[in-house]
Design a protein around this motif. Structure first.
Motif, mmCIF file in Angstrom:
data_model
loop_
_atom_site.group_PDB
_atom_site.id
_atom_site.type_symbol
_atom_site.label_atom_id
_atom_site.label_comp_id
_atom_site.label_asym_id
_atom_site.label_seq_id
_atom_site.Cartn_x
_atom_site.Cartn_y
_atom_site.Cartn_z
ATOM 1 N N THR A 138 22.138 9.791 19.190
ATOM 2 C CA THR A 138 22.828 8.603 19.691
ATOM 3 C C THR A 138 22.929 7.615 18.540
ATOM 4 O O THR A 138 22.258 7.766 17.520
ATOM 5 C CB THR A 138 22.077 7.959 20.881
ATOM 6 N N ILE A 164 18.094 9.367 23.285
ATOM 7 C CA ILE A 164 18.606 8.175 23.948
ATOM 8 C C ILE A 164 17.478 7.195 24.297
ATOM 9 O O ILE A 164 17.674 5.984 24.316
ATOM 10 C CB ILE A 164 19.445 8.532 25.193
ATOM 11 N N VAL A 205 26.766 7.924 22.672
ATOM 12 C CA VAL A 205 25.950 9.103 22.956
ATOM 13 C C VAL A 205 26.857 10.310 22.745
ATOM 14 O O VAL A 205 28.062 10.162 22.563
ATOM 15 C CB VAL A 205 25.377 9.081 24.391
ATOM 16 N N ASP A 207 28.185 14.198 24.098
ATOM 17 C CA ASP A 207 28.279 15.101 25.234
ATOM 18 C C ASP A 207 27.371 16.302 25.002
ATOM 19 O O ASP A 207 27.382 16.902 23.925
ATOM 20 C CB ASP A 207 29.723 15.566 25.407
ATOM 21 N N TYR A 208 26.584 16.637 26.002
ATOM 22 C CA TYR A 208 25.638 17.745 25.916
ATOM 23 C C TYR A 208 26.340 19.073 25.630
ATOM 24 O O TYR A 208 25.820 19.918 24.913
ATOM 25 C CB TYR A 208 24.833 17.845 27.216
ATOM 26 N N TYR A 222 28.648 4.770 25.303
ATOM 27 C CA TYR A 222 27.479 4.760 26.191
ATOM 28 C C TYR A 222 27.855 4.374 27.614
ATOM 29 O O TYR A 222 27.434 5.011 28.572
ATOM 30 C CB TYR A 222 26.446 3.783 25.609
ATOM 31 N N ALA A 266 29.755 7.250 29.646
ATOM 32 C CA ALA A 266 29.134 8.565 29.841
ATOM 33 C C ALA A 266 28.474 8.648 31.216
ATOM 34 O O ALA A 266 28.202 7.644 31.864
ATOM 35 C CB ALA A 266 28.101 8.819 28.750
ATOM 36 N N THR A 267 28.211 9.873 31.634
ATOM 37 C CA THR A 267 27.429 10.157 32.831
ATOM 38 C C THR A 267 26.164 10.848 32.352
ATOM 39 O O THR A 267 26.200 11.651 31.419
ATOM 40 C CB THR A 267 28.207 11.071 33.802
ATOM 41 N N TYR A 268 25.054 10.542 32.991
ATOM 42 C CA TYR A 268 23.754 11.012 32.520
ATOM 43 C C TYR A 268 23.070 11.861 33.576
ATOM 44 O O TYR A 268 23.288 11.675 34.772
ATOM 45 C CB TYR A 268 22.872 9.809 32.163
ATOM 46 N N ASN A 303 23.351 13.608 28.215
ATOM 47 C CA ASN A 303 24.591 12.834 28.305
ATOM 48 C C ASN A 303 25.778 13.769 28.524
ATOM 49 O O ASN A 303 25.851 14.828 27.911
ATOM 50 C CB ASN A 303 24.834 12.076 26.988
ATOM 51 N N LYS A 334 30.256 13.762 29.177
ATOM 52 C CA LYS A 334 31.460 12.944 29.049
ATOM 53 C C LYS A 334 32.077 12.568 30.384
ATOM 54 O O LYS A 334 32.837 11.624 30.461
ATOM 55 C CB LYS A 334 32.485 13.592 28.131
ATOM 56 N N ALA A 379 25.508 4.533 33.247
ATOM 57 C CA ALA A 379 24.899 3.601 32.291
ATOM 58 C C ALA A 379 24.246 2.441 33.039
ATOM 59 O O ALA A 379 23.176 1.972 32.648
ATOM 60 C CB ALA A 379 25.949 3.090 31.310
#
Length: 189
Positions: free
Chosen positions: A52, A67, A87, A89-90, A98, A101-103, A119, A121, A141
């Motif tokens: 990040t 993060i 961050v 994208d996984y 930040y 993103a969706t976590y 993280n 997208k 977030a």
């Protein structure tokens, strides 16, 4: 009358140019594993999905290996001087703002400093991950603002603090992590 219009037009054009020059565009910087270290934990920042970064309004860039470290920096330094934070994208390591993103959080998820947050997208990617892995809570977030940010003591006790940065399925679930830890103990590592 023409002179007035010309003068007004020139003045407006001048203000437009000054405004355009004064606006700052923030972009994520590439990760250089040879030199980039986390601003908080001082560990190497890997060029992976866990990296990040944030850039302050005065142009200073800070990179983090997890993060959770970026969150700690924000707690210590405040957020009012942050120009933009990013961050990755996984799934494809693409940089994401930040706030957009969706976590996914679960204490059993392996991350470099054992904060257990990944993280994504978009929400669909996060939902697909949770469905596939069978674990995780989807967060925004805004949700992270009230998150407790505890490191998983179980993950920290594994010795390597999750720094293998692996993306394989082994180690993703709590059972997989126990199996991996048992393998290390058996091999003497």
């Amino acid at each position: 009358m023409n002179k007035r219009w010309t003068m007004t037009l020139l003045l407006m054009l001048g203000l437009l140019v000054l405004t355009a020059c004064g606006s700052t565009k923030y972009a994520a910087l590439p990760i250089n594993e040879d030199v980039d270290i986390c601003a908080i934990c001082k560990m190497q920042v890997k060029d992976d999905a866990y990296a990040t970064q944030l850039t302050t309004k005065d142009g200073k860039n800070y990179k983090f290996d997890d993060i959770g470290c970026m969150n700690q920096w924000k707690e210590e330094n405040g957020t009012e001087n942050i120009g933009m934070d990013f961050v990755r994208d996984y799934n494809d390591k693409e940089w994401i703002e930040y706030s957009k993103a969706t976590y996914v959080y679960d204490a059993s998820l392996r991350t470099p400093m054992a904060y257990g947050i990944l993280n994504f997208k978009d929400k669909a990617s996060a939902e697909a991950f949770v469905a596939e892995q069978g674990i995780g809570t989807i967060m925004t977030a805004e949700d992270l603002a009230s998150h407790d940010w505890k490191q998983s003591t179980e993950m920290m006790d594994m010795g390597d603090h999750g720094h293998d940065h692996g993306h394989g399925e082994e180690g993703m679930s709590e059972e997989g992590m126990h199996e991996e830890g048992e393998k290390k103990e058996e091999s003497g590592h």
